[in-house]
Design a protein around this motif. Structure first.
Motif, PDB file in Angstrom:
ATOM      1  N   LYS B  46       5.446 -43.371  -5.556  1.00  0.00           N
ATOM      2  CA  LYS B  46       5.634 -42.417  -7.010  1.00  0.00           C
ATOM      3  C   LYS B  46       6.513 -40.993  -6.432  1.00  0.00           C
ATOM      4  N   SER B  47       5.696 -40.516  -5.370  1.00  0.00           N
ATOM      5  CA  SER B  47       6.218 -39.402  -5.018  1.00  0.00           C
ATOM      6  C   SER B  47       7.788 -39.390  -4.567  1.00  0.00           C
ATOM      7  N   LEU B  50       9.882 -39.605  -7.508  1.00  0.00           N
ATOM      8  CA  LEU B  50      10.104 -38.521  -7.998  1.00  0.00           C
ATOM      9  C   LEU B  50      11.096 -37.408  -6.970  1.00  0.00           C
ATOM     10  N   ARG B  51      10.972 -37.468  -5.995  1.00  0.00           N
ATOM     11  CA  ARG B  51      11.650 -36.663  -4.934  1.00  0.00           C
ATOM     12  C   ARG B  51      12.811 -37.245  -4.821  1.00  0.00           C
ATOM     13  N   PHE B  95       4.741 -29.240  -7.966  1.00  0.00           N
ATOM     14  CA  PHE B  95       3.889 -30.054  -6.851  1.00  0.00           C
ATOM     15  C   PHE B  95       2.560 -30.073  -6.948  1.00  0.00           C
ATOM     16  N   GLN B  96       1.927 -30.872  -6.218  1.00  0.00           N
ATOM     17  CA  GLN B  96       0.531 -30.967  -6.388  1.00  0.00           C
ATOM     18  C   GLN B  96      -0.071 -29.601  -5.826  1.00  0.00           C
ATOM     19  N   ASP B 173       4.386 -33.734 -10.059  1.00  0.00           N
ATOM     20  CA  ASP B 173       3.888 -34.800  -8.955  1.00  0.00           C
ATOM     21  C   ASP B 173       2.470 -34.279  -8.763  1.00  0.00           C
ATOM     22  N   GLU B 174       1.655 -35.260  -9.652  1.00  0.00           N
ATOM     23  CA  GLU B 174       0.239 -34.982  -9.602  1.00  0.00           C
ATOM     24  C   GLU B 174      -0.264 -33.438  -9.684  1.00  0.00           C
ATOM     25  N   VAL B 204       4.091 -38.109 -12.675  1.00  0.00           N
ATOM     26  CA  VAL B 204       3.435 -38.849 -11.866  1.00  0.00           C
ATOM     27  C   VAL B 204       1.883 -38.411 -12.148  1.00  0.00           C
TER      28      VAL B 204
END
Ligand SMILES: Nc1ncnc2c1ncn2[C@@H]1O[C@H](COP(=O)(O)OP(=O)(O)O)[C@@H](O)[C@H]1O
Ligand SMILES: [Mg+2]
Lengths: 210, 256
Positions: B46-47, B50-51, B95-96, B173-174, B204
C-alpha cells in the motif's frame, strides 16, 4: 627562565594561527568530503571514501613528511608553515568528513521525504531541512575534531615550524630545564584548548535553543 | 502515447525491490474529487503504491498520470528533477509519522515551500499559513514548535503544510496509525472536511469505519495485487473474494 616567556608567547601565537588555519581548511575539506561521500555519483563517493581511508589510515606525521620533504621532488615547494597548515588541514578534513557525513545521515529520512514531497529540490531539501538539523548534531563532534587538531599542531615541530613544541625543545638547550619547558608548553596548550572548548560549548548551546 | 482522460491514472504499475516484487501490475484510476481508500494487510504494498504516485519510490514499470500529465516521465536526470518537483507541488502527501520539520515553527513549516517554490512574499505566505492552519484548527499554535504539539496536532499541521501548496491530489499514508486513540478523531475530522470540499484523495488506512463513511471507492490489496475494488457498501458488506472476507474478519477480531 623569564627570558623565555616572550618566545613562548610568540610561539603560542603561531600555534593559535596554525590551529585556526588548519581548522578552516579542515572544515572546508570535511564539507567537500562529506558532499562527495553522499554524492549520487559513484566516482565522487569513491574519491571521498579513498580520501578518508588514506588520511585516517596513515600517521599524520608521515603525511607531513611526505608533503614537506617529499613535495619538492614532485614540484611542490612549500615553506614549513604552509606545509604544516596544508598537511594538518587535509588530515583533519578526513576526520571531519566522517563527522559531517554522520550528522547528515542521522537525520530521519522522513525529513528529506517530506521536503521532496512538497516539491523541494535535492539541494533545497538539504539546505533548508537537513543541514539546519544536522548542524545541531555536528557542533560537538566537530569540537572533538578541533580539539584533536590543536594537539596535532605539535607535530609540525618535526618540520621545524617555530610553534610551542618546537620552542620548548629549542630552549632546553640553553636552559637545561626540560621539565619546565615542556610544562610551560603544556600549560599554554591547555589554555588554548580550554578557551576553544568554551567557545564550542557556547556555540552548541546557541544552536540548540528552540 | 495514449490520451489520458482520467484525473489520476495508474497504469500497470510494477515495482520490485531487488528480487522482491512488491507491486504486480496494478492499475487504478481516480476521478476528480473522488476519494479512494486502500486497505490490506501490512506488507501488501500500500505504501509503496502511494509513494510511487509522487515518485518517492520510483516504479520499475508502468505509468502514473495526473490531470493529463505523465508523472514518471522518461527524461534525463536534470530535466526529470525539474519536472518531478513541479509535479510534487501538485501532490500533497501526509505521512504516518508526520515528518514536520522540528527546527521550524508551525508557521515556518507551512510557509517554507510556498515561499521557496511559488515565490510568495513573507506577508502572502503568512496569510496563507494562517488560513490553512485555521482550516485545520491549529491557528492558535502557529508560533509553537512541533515538539510542543500532540500527535494529532502535528498531523493537522502536516495536512495544512501540504494544503498550502494547493495540491490537486492528496495522499494519506496511515495518517492516524501513529496516534493515541483519543487523537484519531481530530485528524479524521479534518480529512472529512477535505472530503466535503471535494479534494481528490487516496487514503491508505486501517480504519474501516472511516473508509466506509468517507470514501467513494475501496481497494483491497494483498501481496502486491488489487484483489478487489468497489464501493464501500460492497467491499465491507458483501465482498466477493475470499481473501477480502478473511482480511476483514481478522481485522474485526483484531479491533475487538
Ligand atoms: N525501500 C525498500 N526496500 C526493500 N523492500 C521494501 C522497501 N520498502 C518496502 N519494501 C517491502 O515491500 C513490501 C511492501 O511494503 P509496503 O508498501 O510498505 O507495505 P504496506 O504499506 O502495505 O504495509 C514489504 O515486503 C516491504 O518489506
Ligand atoms: Mg505502509
Amino acid at each position: 627562565m623569564q627570558k623565555v616567556y616572550p618566545f613562548f608567547l610568540e610561539a603560542a601565537w603561531v600555534t593559535i594561527l596554525l590551529s585556526v588555519l588548519t581548522a578552516i581548511l579542515g572544515l572546508t575539506c570535511g564539507a567537500l568530503g562529506a558532499a562527495a561521500r553522499l554524492s549520487r555519483f559513484w566516482v565522487l563517493r569513491f574519491i571521498g571514501a579513498a580520501y578518508v581511508s588514506l588520511f585516517r589510515g596513515t600517521p599524520a606525521l608521515i603525511q607531513l613528511f611526505i608533503l614537506y620533504f617529499g613535495g619538492p621532488q614532485i614540484g611542490i615547494q612549500l615553506d614549513a608553515f604552509e606545509a604544516g597548515v596544508i598537511g594538518l588541514g587535509v588530515n583533519a578534513g578526513a576526520y571531519m568528513t566522517e563527522t559531517i557525513r554522520g550528522a547528515i545521515i542521522s537525520i530521519d529520512k522522513g525529513q528529506r521525504e517530506a521536503a521532496r514531497t512538497l516539491g523541494l529540490s535535492q539541494w533545497q531539501a538539504m539546505y533548508k531541512v537537513i543541514l539546519p538539523q544536522s548542524m545541531r548534531l555536528m557542533i560537538r563532534p566537530l569540537g572533538v575534531n578541533i580539539n584533536a587538531l590543536i594537539k596535532a599542531t605539535a607535530l609540525v615541530a618535526a618540520i621545524s615550524v617555530v610553534e610551542l613544541t618546537y620552542t620548548a625543545q629549542r630552549y632546553i638547550g640553553s636552559t637545561y630545564k626540560p621539565f619546565e619547558m615542556f610544562l610551560l608548553a603544556g600549560v599554554l596548550y591547555m589554555v588554548i584548548i580550554y578557551v576553544v572548548g568554551k567557545g564550542i560549548a557556547w556555540l552548541d548551546r546557541k544552536v540548540q535553543i528552540t | 502515447m495514449t490520451e489520458q482522460t482520467d484525473f489520476v491514472q495508474i497504469r500497470h504499475a510494477q515495482k520490485s525491490f531487488g528480487e522482491l516484487e512488491v507491486l504486480k501490475d496494478i492499475s487504478l484510476s481516480v476521478d476528480r474529487g473522488q476519494i479512494v481508500a486502500i486497505i490490506g494487510p501490512s506488507g501488501s504494498g500500500k505504501s509503496t503504491l502511494l509513494r510511487a504516485i509522487n515518485d518517492l519510490d520510483a516504479l520499475t514499470g508502468g505509468e502514473i498520470w495526473l490531470d493529463g500529465t505523465r508523472v514518471n516521465k522518461d527524461l534525463p536526470h536534470r530535466q526529470y528533477e525539474k519536472h518531478i518537483n513541479e509535479m510534487r507541488q501538485q501532490i500533497g502527501m501526509v505521512f504516518q509519522h508526520f515528518n514536520l520539520f522540528p527546527h521550524l515553527t508551525v508557521r515556518e513549516n507551512v510557509t517554507m515551500a510556498p515561499m521557496l517554490l511559488k515565490g510568495l512574499s513573507k506577508d502572502e505566505a503568512n496569510a496563507l499559513a494562517e488560513e490553512q492552519l485555521d482550516h485545520v484548527g491549529m491557528l492558535e499554535r502557529i508560533d509553537y514548535y512541533p515538539s510542543q504539539l500532540s500527535g494529532g496536532q502535528k498531523q493537522r499541521v502536516a495536512i495544512a503544510r501540504a494544503l498550502a501548496m494547493k495540491p490537486k491530489l492528496m495522499l494519506f499514508d496511515e495518517a492516524t496509525s501513529a496516534l493515541d486513540p483519543e487523537l484519531v478523531d481530530e485528524v479524521n475530522q479534518v480529512m472529512k472536511t477535505l472530503a466535503e470540499e471535494h479534494m481528490t484523495m487516496i487514503i491508505v488506512t486501517h480504519e474501516m469505519d472511516f473508509a466506509a463513511a468517507v470514501c467513494d471507492r475501496v481497494l483491497f490489496m494483498d501481496k502486491g495485487v488489487v484483489v478487489e475494488e468497489g464501493p464501500p457498501e460492497v467491499i465491507f458488506k458483501k465482498p466477493t473474494q475470499e481473501r477480502t472476507r478473511e482480511f476483514l474478519r481478522k481485522h474485526i477480531e483484531g479491533a475487538k
